[in-house]
Design a protein around this motif. Sequence first.
Motif, PDB file in Angstrom:
ATOM      1  N   LYS A  23      -6.969   5.786   9.339  1.00  0.00           N
ATOM      2  CA  LYS A  23      -6.380   5.524  10.766  1.00  0.00           C
ATOM      3  C   LYS A  23      -7.432   5.883  11.696  1.00  0.00           C
ATOM      4  O   LYS A  23      -8.014   7.022  11.589  1.00  0.00           O
ATOM      5  CB  LYS A  23      -5.310   6.523  10.655  1.00  0.00           C
ATOM      6  CG  LYS A  23      -4.540   6.123  11.755  1.00  0.00           C
ATOM      7  CD  LYS A  23      -3.217   5.579  11.187  1.00  0.00           C
ATOM      8  CE  LYS A  23      -2.076   5.022  12.286  1.00  0.00           C
ATOM      9  NZ  LYS A  23      -1.514   3.873  12.061  1.00  0.00           N
ATOM     10  N   TYR A  80      -6.260  19.049   4.552  1.00  0.00           N
ATOM     11  CA  TYR A  80      -7.052  19.199   3.118  1.00  0.00           C
ATOM     12  C   TYR A  80      -6.520  20.465   2.487  1.00  0.00           C
ATOM     13  O   TYR A  80      -6.274  20.592   1.359  1.00  0.00           O
ATOM     14  CB  TYR A  80      -8.582  19.225   3.671  1.00  0.00           C
ATOM     15  CG  TYR A  80      -9.404  19.638   2.400  1.00  0.00           C
ATOM     16  CD1 TYR A  80      -9.380  19.072   1.501  1.00  0.00           C
ATOM     17  CD2 TYR A  80     -10.029  20.673   2.528  1.00  0.00           C
ATOM     18  CE1 TYR A  80     -10.450  19.395   0.236  1.00  0.00           C
ATOM     19  CE2 TYR A  80     -10.987  21.487   1.686  1.00  0.00           C
ATOM     20  CZ  TYR A  80     -11.024  20.776   0.435  1.00  0.00           C
ATOM     21  OH  TYR A  80     -11.832  21.293  -0.470  1.00  0.00           O
ATOM     22  N   LYS A 109      -2.198  14.369   4.491  1.00  0.00           N
ATOM     23  CA  LYS A 109      -1.917  15.774   4.377  1.00  0.00           C
ATOM     24  C   LYS A 109      -3.199  16.410   4.907  1.00  0.00           C
ATOM     25  O   LYS A 109      -4.301  16.211   4.822  1.00  0.00           O
ATOM     26  CB  LYS A 109      -1.455  15.964   2.972  1.00  0.00           C
ATOM     27  CG  LYS A 109      -0.793  17.257   2.823  1.00  0.00           C
ATOM     28  CD  LYS A 109      -0.632  17.244   1.287  1.00  0.00           C
ATOM     29  CE  LYS A 109       0.357  18.649   0.817  1.00  0.00           C
ATOM     30  NZ  LYS A 109       1.461  18.656   1.185  1.00  0.00           N
ATOM     31  N   GLN A 112      -0.755  20.983  12.683  1.00  0.00           N
ATOM     32  CA  GLN A 112       0.554  20.226  12.725  1.00  0.00           C
ATOM     33  C   GLN A 112       0.110  18.842  13.094  1.00  0.00           C
ATOM     34  O   GLN A 112       0.857  17.933  12.591  1.00  0.00           O
ATOM     35  CB  GLN A 112       1.482  21.138  13.637  1.00  0.00           C
ATOM     36  CG  GLN A 112       2.756  20.244  13.700  1.00  0.00           C
ATOM     37  CD  GLN A 112       3.718  20.824  12.473  1.00  0.00           C
ATOM     38  OE1 GLN A 112       3.490  21.932  12.027  1.00  0.00           O
ATOM     39  NE2 GLN A 112       4.606  20.014  12.173  1.00  0.00           N
ATOM     40  N   GLN A 169       0.950  -1.247  -0.045  1.00  0.00           N
ATOM     41  CA  GLN A 169      -0.067   0.008  -0.086  1.00  0.00           C
ATOM     42  C   GLN A 169       0.863   1.059  -0.091  1.00  0.00           C
ATOM     43  O   GLN A 169       1.898   1.285   0.740  1.00  0.00           O
ATOM     44  CB  GLN A 169      -0.839  -0.040   1.371  1.00  0.00           C
ATOM     45  CG  GLN A 169      -1.793   1.117   1.371  1.00  0.00           C
ATOM     46  CD  GLN A 169      -2.268   1.221   2.907  1.00  0.00           C
ATOM     47  OE1 GLN A 169      -2.323   0.108   3.656  1.00  0.00           O
ATOM     48  NE2 GLN A 169      -2.441   2.513   3.438  1.00  0.00           N
ATOM     49  N   GLY A 170       0.414   2.084  -0.759  1.00  0.00           N
ATOM     50  CA  GLY A 170       1.179   3.243  -0.872  1.00  0.00           C
ATOM     51  C   GLY A 170       1.290   4.218   0.549  1.00  0.00           C
ATOM     52  O   GLY A 170       0.240   4.307   1.198  1.00  0.00           O
ATOM     53  N   VAL A 171       2.462   5.089   0.594  1.00  0.00           N
ATOM     54  CA  VAL A 171       2.574   5.935   1.970  1.00  0.00           C
ATOM     55  C   VAL A 171       2.970   7.188   1.214  1.00  0.00           C
ATOM     56  O   VAL A 171       3.819   7.282   0.554  1.00  0.00           O
ATOM     57  CB  VAL A 171       3.588   5.327   2.654  1.00  0.00           C
ATOM     58  CG1 VAL A 171       3.564   6.147   3.973  1.00  0.00           C
ATOM     59  CG2 VAL A 171       3.576   3.907   3.038  1.00  0.00           C
ATOM     60  N   ALA A 172       2.168   8.206   1.776  1.00  0.00           N
ATOM     61  CA  ALA A 172       2.515   9.365   1.202  1.00  0.00           C
ATOM     62  C   ALA A 172       3.616   9.950   1.793  1.00  0.00           C
ATOM     63  O   ALA A 172       3.517   9.679   3.130  1.00  0.00           O
ATOM     64  CB  ALA A 172       1.155  10.490   1.514  1.00  0.00           C
ATOM     65  N   SER A 173       4.555  10.749   1.380  1.00  0.00           N
ATOM     66  CA  SER A 173       5.646  11.061   1.965  1.00  0.00           C
ATOM     67  C   SER A 173       5.337  12.544   2.899  1.00  0.00           C
ATOM     68  O   SER A 173       5.469  12.595   4.252  1.00  0.00           O
ATOM     69  CB  SER A 173       6.935  11.119   1.515  1.00  0.00           C
ATOM     70  OG  SER A 173       6.744  12.080   0.347  1.00  0.00           O
ATOM     71  N   TRP A 177      -5.476   2.538  27.367  1.00  0.00           N
ATOM     72  CA  TRP A 177      -6.308   3.098  26.310  1.00  0.00           C
ATOM     73  C   TRP A 177      -7.725   3.214  27.029  1.00  0.00           C
ATOM     74  O   TRP A 177      -8.493   3.844  26.369  1.00  0.00           O
ATOM     75  CB  TRP A 177      -6.080   2.653  25.005  1.00  0.00           C
ATOM     76  CG  TRP A 177      -4.746   3.183  24.517  1.00  0.00           C
ATOM     77  CD1 TRP A 177      -3.783   2.113  24.384  1.00  0.00           C
ATOM     78  CD2 TRP A 177      -4.216   4.352  24.260  1.00  0.00           C
ATOM     79  NE1 TRP A 177      -2.473   2.892  23.735  1.00  0.00           N
ATOM     80  CE2 TRP A 177      -2.831   4.242  23.554  1.00  0.00           C
ATOM     81  CE3 TRP A 177      -4.970   5.693  24.061  1.00  0.00           C
ATOM     82  CZ2 TRP A 177      -2.189   5.146  23.198  1.00  0.00           C
ATOM     83  CZ3 TRP A 177      -4.216   6.518  23.599  1.00  0.00           C
ATOM     84  CH2 TRP A 177      -2.853   6.582  23.074  1.00  0.00           C
ATOM     85  N   ASN A 186       3.497  14.739   4.758  1.00  0.00           N
ATOM     86  CA  ASN A 186       2.194  15.401   4.987  1.00  0.00           C
ATOM     87  C   ASN A 186       2.136  16.806   6.203  1.00  0.00           C
ATOM     88  O   ASN A 186       1.193  17.326   6.337  1.00  0.00           O
ATOM     89  CB  ASN A 186       1.960  14.326   5.988  1.00  0.00           C
ATOM     90  CG  ASN A 186       1.223  12.954   5.222  1.00  0.00           C
ATOM     91  OD1 ASN A 186       0.890  13.151   3.821  1.00  0.00           O
ATOM     92  ND2 ASN A 186       1.197  11.797   5.860  1.00  0.00           N
ATOM     93  N   VAL A 227      -0.139  14.176  11.600  1.00  0.00           N
ATOM     94  CA  VAL A 227       0.749  13.152  12.217  1.00  0.00           C
ATOM     95  C   VAL A 227      -0.331  11.961  12.619  1.00  0.00           C
ATOM     96  O   VAL A 227       0.023  10.728  12.458  1.00  0.00           O
ATOM     97  CB  VAL A 227       1.583  13.678  13.379  1.00  0.00           C
ATOM     98  CG1 VAL A 227       2.333  12.671  14.259  1.00  0.00           C
ATOM     99  CG2 VAL A 227       2.456  14.740  13.047  1.00  0.00           C
ATOM    100  N   GLU A 283      -2.084  10.457   9.575  1.00  0.00           N
ATOM    101  CA  GLU A 283      -1.139  10.002   8.413  1.00  0.00           C
ATOM    102  C   GLU A 283      -1.638  10.591   7.108  1.00  0.00           C
ATOM    103  O   GLU A 283      -1.585   9.624   5.945  1.00  0.00           O
ATOM    104  CB  GLU A 283      -0.710   8.497   8.799  1.00  0.00           C
ATOM    105  CG  GLU A 283      -0.022   8.244   9.756  1.00  0.00           C
ATOM    106  CD  GLU A 283       0.527   6.734   9.865  1.00  0.00           C
ATOM    107  OE1 GLU A 283       0.142   5.824   9.081  1.00  0.00           O
ATOM    108  OE2 GLU A 283       0.678   6.518  10.876  1.00  0.00           O
TER     109      GLU A 283
END
Lengths: 425, 271
Positions: free
Chosen positions: A141, A82, A80, A71, A2-6, A218, A8, A75, A78
């Motif tokens: 996520k 919008y 960017k 910010q 699966q792709g991971v955007a770098s 949790w 963000n 994170v 995971e």
Amino acid sequence: MQGVASQNAPSPSLVVPHFLLGGLTLLVVTILIVLYPGAFIGHYFNPKLLGITHLLVLGWITMVIFGALYQVIPVILEVKLYSERLGFASLVLLVSGSVLLAAAFWRFELGLLLYVAAVLITLAVLFFAINIFVTSSRSAKRSIERDLILTSILWLLFTVLAGGVLGLNLTMAFLATPHLELLKMHAHAGLAGWFLQLIMGVGSRLLPMFMVSHGLRWGRLRAAYGAVNGGLLAGVFALILQWHSGVMAGTLVVLAGIVLFLSFLWDAYRKRVKKQLDIGMRQSALSFFLLLPPLALVLLLSLLSGRAASFTAPMALAYGSAILLGFITSLIMGQTYKTLPFILWLKVYRNKVGKGKIPLPKDLYDERVANIQLWVYAAGFFTLLTGIVLQWPRLIAIGAALFCVSVGFYNFNLLKIVLHKPVAN
Amino acid sequence: MKINSQTKISALIKENPETIEAIASINPHFNKLRNPVLRKILASRVTVADAARIGKCEPAEIFAKLAAIGFEVEREETGDRIEAVSSQHSLIQEAIEAGRVETLDVRPILAGGVDPFKEIMGVLKTLPPGFALEVINTFEPAPLILILKNKGYLSEVRNEAGVIYTYFLKVGEEPVQAPAADHFFRVSIEELEQHKESYRGRCREIDVRDLEMPLPLVTILNELEGLPENHALFVHHKKTPQYLLPELEERGFKTWIADIEEGNVKLLIHR
């Protein structure tokens, strides 16, 4: 596979102005208290205090939260953000709306000025909410932090809309429930639904990360989420219906939620790998002690509801001040030292890591100044709070003056961090 | 001239025009290189590695032909050959299933010796929101995909019996965060262990779970800077390191990520 955007992380030019404008607003707020300590004398429903409070909650607290979330959200989720443009638009609206709203209350101009300010703030919050919700819809996520943050934004929307309706009610008086009772609802939707719940969402991610704690409970945080929202909803309905035992029950459930959250943090604190707390974490730790008096006060106040206002008013003032100027302000000031230097460090040094000696984020601010800031703040806050409880304007002014000096140090470090120039090897 | 898989075809042609015939002789897929219009569109944006994929041959075949006309081929690490997967976008899938598709067959246009770029952009402009454009062609339009990605389009490539169908769907104004298919790979822990095995004896291991940020980032980058060639770094981390990934991509590292559970992520990083 699966792709991971770098990339963000948002541009620092969106995040950093929120911190600077927030710090500046807090400075203005403390100066206003020095000049007009009378705002904290008598009943809390007075023009100057309404003005100061709205400047504080919107121009300082909400302002920094917006910046920090731009910010933190990428994170946690995971993905960017919008739209940065929407973020800038929201910032401009929030700044102009906060200033106009504070001015409208201060001068008690309940007509056009108040309406314009309300519209600007509603739009600012709406733009922010759209930005975060669209961002989160693009992420698969799932986590309790995400639920806490998203739900807190729903409460922010509710708070702002309720505030708008209350603003209209000031001149038109069309609501059946007493205005001051609805004001309590507006205030607590903001305090517990928005601020506290957001702190739970962001804090449960950041604080254990800064302490390097493993194996967190949790379950306690999930229970806290249910309790805070369940209790608040029950409390809101009970307030509208003016059913006092319902309000009391709601308050207790929310308090139970806060205790659960604190026990989650306490557990993380005990399991921390990093034993020594730095200046940012020390101030954050102090803020959680500052949360304890208002928790006791709110319990007392809800038991005393119906008693003469001359008796409860100073307590109500102390309660609100302890949460906003104590707990939340101290936590934000502390966490600023953990987040802002990192953001700037990343921008300046990311591509230099491993290729020579470079400073760390903590080298971007002056630690001595941060230490003095913490102690002057503590002295100022306790003096201010004592002045409010004793209803003594001169003490309030002295406390606010110390507070103001501390915020001056804080702003000094903010600028030092933001203006940091790369150190040549 | 020294060349490798990242060398642009246009650079090769500039250095030695015989390149055109050398590559075109490999198989009919490369005939388009003889067409001056197509050559202009493609050569400046396509690397040897891209060309091998578009022409469905091994890079080695191209290198062999190029070596024969005097190019010096640099030795490259021959690790696992990584397939560039065209990602399956559910949004495009949805549009296709709902029949929200406009088709443009560019084969006749190309046969007439004209660059279909303007035509494609024209159709895209008139496309209603939510509609996908289906471009039918004989090869994967790599440059077009890149240009449109920067204008906010998702894309998907399908190959059916030698005819290439490329779909474009607009999702925003800003560049699409395309999965960096050739830098980051989310894999299972088994796949990661297998991959780690291929670096047996050439793999360093570090645990950054007990470090406060930004020390994990600093430690990993420091280790990587000192890593001997053909070695890999195995990292025990608490999370997918959001701020580290762009830096790894910029420094030319490939990263394999296995998410085991909350607070436990393994990374294998190598060039």
